[in-house]
Design a protein around this motif. Structure first.
Motif, PDB file in Angstrom:
ATOM      1  N   ALA A  23       4.953   2.982   0.201  1.00 17.13           N
ATOM      2  CA  ALA A  23       4.979   3.300  -1.221  1.00 17.13           C
ATOM      3  C   ALA A  23       6.130   2.577  -1.911  1.00 17.13           C
ATOM      4  O   ALA A  23       7.285   2.664  -1.468  1.00 17.13           O
ATOM      5  CB  ALA A  23       5.140   4.812  -1.408  1.00 17.13           C
ATOM      6  N   ASP A  72      -3.662   1.082  -3.050  1.00 22.53           N
ATOM      7  CA  ASP A  72      -3.890   1.969  -4.186  1.00 22.53           C
ATOM      8  C   ASP A  72      -3.040   1.449  -5.337  1.00 22.53           C
ATOM      9  O   ASP A  72      -1.833   1.697  -5.389  1.00 22.53           O
ATOM     10  CB  ASP A  72      -3.497   3.400  -3.795  1.00 22.53           C
ATOM     11  N   ASN A  75      -1.053   3.922  -7.618  1.00 22.98           N
ATOM     12  CA  ASN A  75       0.131   4.574  -7.052  1.00 22.98           C
ATOM     13  C   ASN A  75       1.070   3.600  -6.349  1.00 22.98           C
ATOM     14  O   ASN A  75       2.021   4.027  -5.689  1.00 22.98           O
ATOM     15  CB  ASN A  75      -0.293   5.667  -6.078  1.00 22.98           C
ATOM     16  N   THR A  77       0.849   1.831  -3.723  1.00 22.65           N
ATOM     17  CA  THR A  77       0.961   2.180  -2.301  1.00 22.65           C
ATOM     18  C   THR A  77      -0.029   1.350  -1.489  1.00 22.65           C
ATOM     19  O   THR A  77      -1.167   1.137  -1.913  1.00 22.65           O
ATOM     20  CB  THR A  77       0.699   3.674  -2.084  1.00 22.65           C
TER      21      THR A  77
END
Length: 121
Positions: A23, A72, A75, A77
């Motif tokens: 992340a 993603d 996000n 990530t």
């Protein structure tokens, strides 16, 4: 300050699965591409696979068909899904992401801190 934080490692039995996360935090516009590497004790760091800005993926033969990388964008990530794990997959896994902090700014490369994956019965 941009950081890449990895999570999801641990101990798993042969044949099991894990999903690693990478992340990006801080002021980020986009994560464009990312690589996953691993380093086993006494061995050099090796590329596992990567995902490009269009979501296309590529893998080394030793994980092809077992591992999958996804991203993603909402996000910021990147994931590494690992299935059918083998003892030889035991290593510290690192992500390396190329990202932008602004829409038209330059790309920067960042490394995560690494997460330990141990495959053992």
């Amino acid at each position: 300050q941009v950081q890449l934080v990895e999570s999801g490692g641990g101990l798993v039995q042969p044949g099991g699965s894990l999903r690693l996360s990478c992340a990006a935090s801080g002021v980020i516009f986009s994560v464009n591409s990312a690589d996953w590497y691993r380093q086993a004790p006494g061995r050099e760091r090796e590329l596992v696979g990567y995902i490009d800005s269009g979501g296309r993926t590529s893998y080394q033969d030793f994980v092809k068909g077992r591992f999958a990388i996804s991203k993603d964008n909402a996000n910021n990530t990147v994931y590494l899904q690992m299935n059918s794990l083998k003892p030889e997959d035991t290593a510290v896994y690192y992500c390396n992401a190329v990202l932008r902090t602004t829409r038209f700014g330059p790309e920067y490369s960042y490394w995560g801190q690494g997460t330990q994956v141990t495959v053992s019965s």
